[in-house]
Design a protein around this motif. Structure first.
Motif, short mmCIF file in Angstrom:
data_model
loop_
_atom_site.label_atom_id
_atom_site.label_comp_id
_atom_site.label_asym_id
_atom_site.label_seq_id
_atom_site.Cartn_x
_atom_site.Cartn_y
_atom_site.Cartn_z
N PHE A 157 0.87 -1.18 0.00
CA PHE A 157 0.00 0.00 0.00
C PHE A 157 0.90 1.22 0.00
O PHE A 157 1.78 1.34 0.85
CB PHE A 157 -0.88 0.01 1.25
CG PHE A 157 -1.88 -1.11 1.29
CD1 PHE A 157 -3.21 -0.87 0.99
CD2 PHE A 157 -1.50 -2.40 1.64
CE1 PHE A 157 -4.14 -1.90 1.04
CE2 PHE A 157 -2.41 -3.42 1.69
CZ PHE A 157 -3.74 -3.18 1.39
N THR A 175 -5.79 2.85 4.81
CA THR A 175 -6.14 3.37 3.48
C THR A 175 -7.39 4.24 3.55
O THR A 175 -7.42 5.35 2.99
CB THR A 175 -6.36 2.20 2.49
OG1 THR A 175 -5.13 1.49 2.35
CG2 THR A 175 -6.83 2.69 1.14
N VAL A 182 -4.10 6.91 -2.34
CA VAL A 182 -3.50 5.63 -1.95
C VAL A 182 -3.67 4.64 -3.09
O VAL A 182 -4.75 4.52 -3.66
CB VAL A 182 -4.15 5.06 -0.67
CG1 VAL A 182 -3.55 3.70 -0.31
CG2 VAL A 182 -3.99 6.04 0.49
#
Length: 126
Positions: A5, A83, A93
């Motif tokens: 991520f 996120t 993101v």
């Protein structure tokens, strides 16, 4: 399979998109969060501090980046929590997936660290 991520800001050390832990830490200290968001973000980061192994940096080097193993389901679930909070606060993101990483320099049950390689074949999702 590995998953990472990231935000769109480039990290000075790895020259790759910056991971969420750095962005979340900056957001916590910014003072721009509602109290409930700050609490959730702090609790999520505290969980990672307690449950995610931190390897010795001397054995890894500055350009290595970390990827979660896809079977690290609790870590991945909690990364989605980060996120949602970051996206709600105007961070872009992205999620990167990779089937095979070259140049792995660290691994444990939850994650690997690898130096970026042109043949990694990562795919980015928003």
């Amino acid at each position: 399979m590995y998953i990472r991520f990231v935000i769109t800001q480039i990290d000075e050390g790895s020259h790759q998109p910056q991971g969420l832990f750095s962005a979340a830490g900056a957001l916590v200290t910014s003072g721009d969060l509602r109290a409930d968001e700050r609490k959730e973000l702090q609790e999520t980061l505290a969980w990672f501090n307690k449950n995610l192994p931190v390897p010795d940096n001397r054995s890894i080097g500055g350009r290595a980046i970390f990827w979660f193993r896809t079977n690290a389901q609790e870590c991945v679930r909690r990364m989605w929590n980060l996120t949602f909070i970051l996206r709600a606060n105007s961070y872009l993101v992205e999620v990167q997936k990779c089937k095979h990483l070259h140049n792995i320099v660290y691994w444990d049950a939850l994650q690997v660290a690898a130096f970026p390689h042109k043949y990694d074949g990562k795919r980015t999702f928003k």
